[in-house]
Design an enzyme around this catalytic site. Structure first.
Site, PDB file in Angstrom:
ATOM      1  N   LYS A 135       0.863  -1.185   0.000  1.00 57.73           N
ATOM      2  CA  LYS A 135       0.000   0.000   0.000  1.00 57.73           C
ATOM      3  C   LYS A 135       0.896   1.231   0.000  1.00 57.73           C
ATOM      4  O   LYS A 135       1.995   1.187   0.555  1.00 57.73           O
ATOM      5  CB  LYS A 135      -0.833   0.024   1.288  1.00 57.73           C
ATOM      6  CG  LYS A 135      -2.025  -0.882   1.241  1.00 57.73           C
ATOM      7  CD  LYS A 135      -2.993  -0.467   2.300  1.00 57.73           C
ATOM      8  CE  LYS A 135      -4.133  -1.454   2.345  1.00 57.73           C
ATOM      9  NZ  LYS A 135      -4.702  -1.557   3.666  1.00 57.73           N
ATOM     10  N   HIS A 138       1.383   6.962   3.130  1.00 58.32           N
ATOM     11  CA  HIS A 138       0.607   8.186   2.923  1.00 58.32           C
ATOM     12  C   HIS A 138       1.079   9.318   3.841  1.00 58.32           C
ATOM     13  O   HIS A 138       2.011   9.162   4.634  1.00 58.32           O
ATOM     14  CB  HIS A 138      -0.894   7.913   3.052  1.00 58.32           C
ATOM     15  CG  HIS A 138      -1.278   7.292   4.354  1.00 58.32           C
ATOM     16  ND1 HIS A 138      -1.166   7.956   5.543  1.00 58.32           N
ATOM     17  CD2 HIS A 138      -1.754   6.059   4.645  1.00 58.32           C
ATOM     18  CE1 HIS A 138      -1.579   7.171   6.508  1.00 58.32           C
ATOM     19  NE2 HIS A 138      -1.927   6.010   6.007  1.00 58.32           N
ATOM     20  N   HIS A 141       1.747   8.630   7.434  1.00 62.79           N
ATOM     21  CA  HIS A 141       3.025   7.970   7.690  1.00 62.79           C
ATOM     22  C   HIS A 141       4.164   8.981   7.600  1.00 62.79           C
ATOM     23  O   HIS A 141       5.143   8.884   8.325  1.00 62.79           O
ATOM     24  CB  HIS A 141       3.271   6.835   6.677  1.00 62.79           C
ATOM     25  CG  HIS A 141       2.315   5.698   6.820  1.00 62.79           C
ATOM     26  ND1 HIS A 141       1.548   5.236   5.780  1.00 62.79           N
ATOM     27  CD2 HIS A 141       1.998   4.923   7.884  1.00 62.79           C
ATOM     28  CE1 HIS A 141       0.795   4.235   6.195  1.00 62.79           C
ATOM     29  NE2 HIS A 141       1.051   4.018   7.471  1.00 62.79           N
TER      30      HIS A 141
END
Ligand code: ARG
Length: 578
Positions: A135, A138, A141
């Site tokens: 994933k 983003h 993070h």
């Protein structure tokens, strides 16, 4: 440095008076001491009299009078006078000579000014960044990465041994689904070309198809079971997804200049889970609920902790318990910090409560260092028009492009390489500073124009101030054999600047203690403000008195040193020229 000395002095006088009058005692750390905004109220001011008056039958003014009387009996030469103002405030006026001498102390320590050995090499685990494989990493993070790194640097300055831990999310039933999707529709080459985007796409497709074909659910579960049981093909696929994802993450870490000590991830605890669940059973903590295993936490005002799902799949929370136990045993850290968004508040409350039940003797301090959202200028969650979260490399590249645009207009005669290098330092600084400048639990707004404002509360303003002072320093001819006359630094701004500089060590401690790098960020901004005022109102380069000039240059040099040290702690690069 100055501040703590004044505190010590107040504390000593206070102890004597408190004993005589039977007042409750205060520890030195509880003594309030501020820098008044208005100069005429002295260099420092304390509200201790108000604090004490809450517990004794005397007005703040009466208390202040008793205290100041004692203080005056043993007035050290550092302090010019102590005065009582407005109903019980106590103001301290320092001896300017003492302040000027501080500069010498700072100069002696240079690069290490502000560092200490207080931490005695005790271990602190900082769990930060921790994205999920397959994933995109983003913006949340990114915030964790930036705040976590600043905290790690802060604690290192204080003499702790920091373990920078990236706890990757690489386990859970979703990987069964991903493997299933790959087997159905996957293409090796596509993944190699754009690993995370392709994997994300496969995962989404799986969920879409699930609506028409509920059988897929079982397929996914089976694939996860196989993965758990060590099926070679599935294991290989999963490892490959992980490797490809990590390659992309590493690019971002490289750009941000961040290195971790450990990448020990969720899957590492797979083998510990069954024994852990069994020990929870044995302790009589667990209950069955519709085929799942839970631990009720009502007593603690928390929702029940889900330990195992009805299909026997393990969970994020269970893995976090195994992780905590591993960290306790292996490192005996004095603190573990989890730098994770506000939205996982309940999760960490559950984990910490369970850790206390399971390891009652463990003294490690556990802290969820939470932080708010990143919002767009319209105060909405940061996302693309389609409502998807924006990926990080997009954000970083946009920042660099924007900065380059500005630099190209500003420094037209620079070669492109040099422009690009500067743009990169400015862009990354802006990104980091935006996350660090306000207290972390607040949401931050992502507004490029504000973030890249050369005269705003920004990192580029700090970088610019650094470069500007540097220019003065290179222009001035330093004469080696002239002794600087620090006593000549008596311009109010010079005194203020030295005072500010001497606060640096306390600011580092405060920022670490509160897990709040914003204290350091704001400190640097006010240091830069003072510096700008200074070189705009005092033309250093025109100073004719050589020993004063020498002292002024040393003052400026110290400012650049502290700006550099401070920005480095925040993970921001300084450049000699802007
Ligand atoms: N991978 C998680 C996420 O992206 C964060 C992990 C934080 N650390 C932990 N020990 N739970 O939400």
């Amino acid at each position: 440095m100055l501040k703590s000395e004044i505190k010590k002095y107040i504390h000593q006088s206070f102890k004597k008076v408190a004993k005589k009058n039977n007042w409750p005692l205060l520890s030195i750390n509880d003594i309030p001491l501020e820098t008044p905004a208005i100069e005429q109220f002295g260099d420092y001011s304390t509200t201790i009299a108000f604090l004490i008056s809450k517990n004794v039958k005397k007005s703040p003014l009466e208390i202040a009078e008793i205290l100041v009387k004692e203080m005056n009996l043993q007035l050290p030469n550092k302090i010019l006078k102590v005065e009582i103002a407005k109903n019980g405030f106590i103001n301290f006026y320092l001896n300017p000579i003492f302040i000027q001498k501080q500069l010498e102390k700072i100069l002696k320590n240079k690069e290490t000014f502000g560092f200490s050995k207080k931490g005695k090499k005790e271990k602190i685990v900082i769990d930060y960044s921790s994205p999920n494989i397959a994933k995109p990493m983003h913006i949340g993070h990114l915030r964790s990465t930036i705040i976590g790194e600043a905290l790690a640097n802060l604690y290192e300055c204080l003499g702790y041994q920091v373990i920078r831990w990236n706890y990757l999310g690489d386990w859970g039933t979703q990987f069964g689904k991903l493997i299933a999707a790959y087997k159905l529709w996957g293409n090796k080459k596509e993944i190699e070309k754009a690993p995370i985007a392709t994997l994300l796409h496969l995962y989404r497709k799986f969920h879409q198809e699930l609506k028409n074909n509920p059988e897929l659910e079982k397929f996914g579960q089976q694939e996860f079971k196989k993965l758990e049981q060590g099926n070679k093909e599935n294991r290989k696929l999963w490892l490959w997804f992980k490797k490809e994802s990590l390659k992309e993450f590493e690019k971002i870490y490289h750009l941000l200049n961040i290195k971790f000590d450990l990448f020990v991830s969720e899957s590492f605890f797979e083998k510990d889970l069954l024994p852990l669940i069994n020990s929870l059973h044995k302790k009589g903590l667990t209950q069955e609920s519709q085929g799942a295993i839970i631990i009720p936490l009502e007593k603690y005002g928390l929702p029940p902790a889900l330990i195992q799902k009805s299909d026997e799949a393990s969970l994020y929370l269970t893995r976090d318990l195994a992780l905590i136990s591993y960290r306790f045993k292996k490192y005996q850290p004095i603190k573990i910090l989890y730098v994770v968004g506000n939205e996982q508040d309940i999760h960490f409350k559950q984990v910490f409560t369970l850790a206390k039940i399971l390891f009652p003797k463990q003294k490690t301090e556990l802290a969820h260092v939470k932080f708010g959202l990143v919002l767009s200028t319209e105060k909405k969650k940061f996302s693309t028009r389609e409502g998807e979260l924006i990926s990080l490399d997009q954000v970083i590249n946009e920042a660099i492009e924007k900065s380059l645009e500005i630099i190209k207009k500003k420094n037209t005669d620079w070669p492109l390489k040099k422009q690009e290098k500067l743009a990169q330092a400015i862009a990354l600084g802006a990104l980091k500073f935006n996350d660090l400048k306000s207290f972390r639990t607040l949401d931050v707004v992502f507004d490029w124009d504000k973030m890249l404002d050369f005269s705003g509360n920004t990192s580029v303003y700090l970088q610019y101030t650094y470069a500007r002072i540097n220019k003065i320093l290179t222009k001035a001819k330093k004469t080696k054999n002239i002794k600087p006359n620090y006593l000549s630094l008596n311009h109010p701004l010079e005194i203020q600047l030295i005072k500010k500089l001497s606060e640096f060590p306390e600011i580092i401690e405060l920022s670490a203690e509160k897990y709040a790098p914003n204290y350091l960020a704001t400190y640097l901004l006010s240091l830069a403000d003072l510096s700008n005022q200074y070189y705009e109102s005092v033309p250093v380069l025109k100073e004719e008195n050589k020993d004063r000039l020498q002292a002024q240059l040393n003052l400026l040099q110290t400012i650049t040193q502290i700006l550099k040290n401070g920005l480095q702690i925040l993970g921001i690069q300084v450049l000699k020229e802007i």
